[in-house]
Design a protein around this motif. Structure first.
Motif, PDB file in Angstrom:
ATOM      1  N   ASP A  84       0.852  -1.186   0.000  1.00 53.59           N
ATOM      2  CA  ASP A  84       0.000   0.000   0.000  1.00 53.59           C
ATOM      3  C   ASP A  84       0.889   1.236   0.000  1.00 53.59           C
ATOM      4  O   ASP A  84       1.201   1.810   1.045  1.00 53.59           O
ATOM      5  CB  ASP A  84      -0.914  -0.016   1.229  1.00 53.59           C
ATOM      6  CG  ASP A  84      -1.912   1.136   1.211  1.00 53.59           C
ATOM      7  OD1 ASP A  84      -2.092   1.735   0.130  1.00 53.59           O
ATOM      8  OD2 ASP A  84      -2.495   1.429   2.274  1.00 53.59           O
ATOM      9  N   LEU A  85       1.320   1.644  -1.214  1.00 52.93           N
ATOM     10  CA  LEU A  85       2.265   2.745  -1.342  1.00 52.93           C
ATOM     11  C   LEU A  85       1.632   3.901  -2.101  1.00 52.93           C
ATOM     12  O   LEU A  85       0.968   3.696  -3.118  1.00 52.93           O
ATOM     13  CB  LEU A  85       3.524   2.287  -2.087  1.00 52.93           C
ATOM     14  CG  LEU A  85       4.335   1.161  -1.433  1.00 52.93           C
ATOM     15  CD1 LEU A  85       5.456   0.726  -2.359  1.00 52.93           C
ATOM     16  CD2 LEU A  85       4.892   1.625  -0.095  1.00 52.93           C
ATOM     17  N   ALA A  86       1.859   5.120  -1.624  1.00 53.13           N
ATOM     18  CA  ALA A  86       1.393   6.307  -2.334  1.00 53.13           C
ATOM     19  C   ALA A  86       2.241   6.511  -3.579  1.00 53.13           C
ATOM     20  O   ALA A  86       3.441   6.247  -3.583  1.00 53.13           O
ATOM     21  CB  ALA A  86       1.479   7.531  -1.425  1.00 53.13           C
ATOM     22  N   ALA A  87       1.615   6.983  -4.654  1.00 51.42           N
ATOM     23  CA  ALA A  87       2.316   7.160  -5.928  1.00 51.42           C
ATOM     24  C   ALA A  87       2.888   8.562  -6.078  1.00 51.42           C
ATOM     25  O   ALA A  87       3.375   8.915  -7.143  1.00 51.42           O
ATOM     26  CB  ALA A  87       1.369   6.864  -7.085  1.00 51.42           C
ATOM     27  N   GLU A  88       2.829   9.370  -5.030  1.00 55.92           N
ATOM     28  CA  GLU A  88       3.299  10.742  -5.119  1.00 55.92           C
ATOM     29  C   GLU A  88       4.417  10.972  -4.109  1.00 55.92           C
ATOM     30  O   GLU A  88       4.617  10.196  -3.181  1.00 55.92           O
ATOM     31  CB  GLU A  88       2.144  11.718  -4.869  1.00 55.92           C
ATOM     32  CG  GLU A  88       1.002  11.584  -5.874  1.00 55.92           C
ATOM     33  CD  GLU A  88      -0.141  12.528  -5.549  1.00 55.92           C
ATOM     34  OE1 GLU A  88      -0.086  13.161  -4.474  1.00 55.92           O
ATOM     35  OE2 GLU A  88      -1.079  12.619  -6.358  1.00 55.92           O
TER      36      GLU A  88
END
Length: 441
Positions: free
Chosen positions: A148-152
Motif C-alpha cells: 500500500d504505497l502512495a504514488a506521489e
C-alpha cells in the motif's frame, strides 16, 4: 537531434541519478521536466529529450529476471555461508545482510539467483532489485506491487515507505536481494531489516564484517569445479580441460563462454581453443583500473564467440542486429516486446524515431520467428541470457555486464549512432509504459 541522448549516455551513474533527483525535487517528475522542455526548446530538442525520458523510464522499470538456466557448479561453501548468516539473523531477531563479494564474471549474481531459486520456497515473498544506481533501486522499490504505497512524493521517500512496509509485514517472511550494489550506503539506507526479513546483496566493493553484515566472498571456482563446468558446457571431456580452465582464470563466465564455443564447434579440441585464446589475449587491451589477468581471458573468450556470430550466415545477421542494440540498454535486460513493437507499422504515431533505427532491426522486429531464433542462438552461445521462447513477447533477454562492455568496445566507432538507435527503439516501443521488479507473493 540526439545531443541530449549522447550527453546522457556519457554521464556516470551518479550523474544520471542527479537528473532524476532534480526532476523529483521540482515536484513534477521527469515527465514534467519534459513538458517544460517542449514549451521552451525547439521541436528537435524536445524530441531528443522525449527519448531521454523514455530511456530513464525503461531503466527504472526493469523486466523480471526469470531465468537461471545453467547448472551451478561448486559454491556449496558459499550457499552454506549464506544459510548460516541468514539463520543467525533469525535467532538474533535482526536480519544481517550477506554481502556476496567478488569481481565481474566470478558469479556473484548467479549465486544470489541460485539461492533465491533453491531457498525461495521457504519465504512468503521474494523481491529482486537492481541496485547498480540509486535511481534504479529507488524506482523499483517505489513501484513494488502488493504494498500500500502512495504514488506521489519524492522518489527517495517513496522507496523508504516501501522499506517500512516490508518491515511492517511480519510475520510474513521476506527474501530481498539487491544486485550489483556500487554504493554500499544504499544498503544501509534502503535494505529492509527485521526478524522476518533476509537480505542479500551482491557487490564488487570490499565489505567489512559488522554485527549486522557478513561478507560471503566468491572466489574463482576450485580447479575441479572449473573443469566440471567447462566440460559440462562443452558436452565432452578433454585432457586439456584443466589447462584451459586455468587459462580462463577459473572464472564461471569465461568458462561458460569457452564451453559454449566448444559445444558449437565439436571438431575443435580444447588445445586448439587454447591457441585461439592466447592469440586474442595477446591483442586484448588492458581495462583501466583492473588487473590484466582478470579481464583479458574473459574478454578474449567473449570475443571468440562474437567471431562465431559473424561467421554464421543463417542467424548471424539477426544476432548482430540485436548485439548492436542490447549493450546500450539497461543491464538488467529487456523483453522481446521492446523489439517487436518497433516494426515498421508501429511508427504511425512516432514517425520521428524511425530514421534512427537501422533497417536490419526494423526487419527483425517485423518477423517474430526470426527474432526468437536469434534470441535462442545468442543464449546458446552464452552471449545473452534468454528465457524460453514460449514466453512470446514477454520473453526476456539480458547481456552480462562484461559481455556488454566487450561488445561496446568492438562497436566504439559506431557508438553515437547506435546509442541514438537504442534510444529511439525504447522511445517508440515503450512510451510511458511501466515495467516492474521481479516479485512473488
Amino acid at each position: 537531434m540526439g545531443w541530449i541522448v549522447d550527453f546522457y549516455e556519457a554521464m556516470p551513474p551518479g550523474a544520471r541519478d542527479a537528473v532524476a533527483w532534480f526532476a523529483t525535487v521540482l515536484g513534477v517528475g521527469v515527465v514534467g521536466v519534459a513538458a517544460w522542455f517542449r514549451k521552451t526548446l525547439s521541436a528537435a530538442a524536445a524530441s531528443a529529450w522525449h527519448r531521454l525520458t523514455a530511456i530513464l523510464d525503461h531503466q527504472t522499470h526493469p523486466v523480471s529476471d526469470k531465468h537461471l538456466r545453467r547448472r551451478v557448479f561448486g559454491r556449496e561453501a558459499q550457499m552454506a555461508a549464506l544459510d548460516a548468516t541468514l539463520a543467525a539473523g533469525r535467532t538474533a531477531a535482526v536480519a544481517p545482510t550477506a554481502g556476496v563479494v567478488g569481481g565481474a564474471g566470478v558469479g556473484k549474481s548467479t549465486l544470489a539467483r541460485h539461492f533465491m531459486q533453491q531457498r525461495g520456497g521457504n519465504y512468503d515473498r521474494t523481491a529482486w532489485f537492481d541496485a547498480e544506481s540509486a535511481g534504479t533501486l529507488m524506482q523499483q522499490m517505489a513501484d513494488l506491487p502488493g504494498l500500500d504505497l502512495a504514488a506521489e512524493g519524492p522518489l527517495a521517500d517513496r522507496a523508504l515507505r516501501a522499506k517500512a512496509c516490508i518491515e511492517g509485514e511480519g510475520p510474513k517472511r521476506w527474501l530481498v536481494v539487491f544486485d550489483n550494489v556500487e554504493d554500499l550506503t544504499l544498503v544501509d539506507r534502503f535494505m529492509p531489516t527485521g526478524a522476518h526479513i533476509h537480505g542479500i546483496f551482491t557487490t564488487r566493493q570490499t565489505v567489512a564484517e559488522t554485527p549486522s553484515r557478513t561478507p560471503v566472498v566468491t572466489p574463482p571456482l576450485d580447479p575441479a569445479e572449473a573443469v566440471a563446468l567447462l566440460q559440462a558446457e562443452a558436452e565432452r571431456e578433454d585432457p586439456d580441460a584443466a589447462a584451459l580452465a586455468e587459462d580462463l582464470g577459473r572464472l564461471p563466465h569465461a568458462l561458460v563462454q569457452a564451453g559454449e564455443w566448444l559445444s558449437l564447434n565439436p571438431g575443435a579440441t580444447f588445445a586448439a581453443y587454447r591457441e585461439k585464446l592466447v592469440d586474442v589475449i595477446d591483442e586484448w587491451p588492458r581495462i583501466e583500473g583492473e588487473p590484466d589477468d582478470y579481464y583479458r581471458p574473459m574478454g578474449a573468450a567473449i570475443a571468440l564467440n562474437l567471431e562465431e556470430v559473424a561467421k554464421d550466415r543463417r542467424t548471424g545477421p539477426d544476432e548482430q542486429a540485436l548485439l548492436r542494440l542490447l549493450p546500450w540498454l539497461a543491464p538488467e535486460g529487456i523483453d522481446a516486446k521492446l523489439v517487436l513493437d518497433v516494426a515498421d507499422g508501429q511508427f504511425a504515431s512516432h514517425p520521428d524515431y524511425a530514421p534512427d533505427i537501422p533497417a536490419d532491426l526494423r526487419s527483425l522486429a517485423a518477423d517474430p520467428a526470426r527474432l526468437h531464433r536469434a534470441l535462442t542462438r545468442l543464449g546458446e552461445r552464452a552471449l545473452a541470457a534468454a528465457s524460453p521462447d514460449e514466453d512470446g513477447p514477454n520473453r526476456t533477454v539480458a547481456l552480462h555486464r562484461v559481455t556488454a562492455l566487450v561488445v561496446r568496445r568492438r562497436l566504439a566507432r559506431d557508438a553515437p549512432a547506435l546509442r541514438r538507435a537504442a534510444a529511439a527503439v525504447v522511445a517508440a516501443g515503450y512510451p510511458g509504459e511501466a515495467k516492474h521488479v521481479q516479485y512473488s507473493a
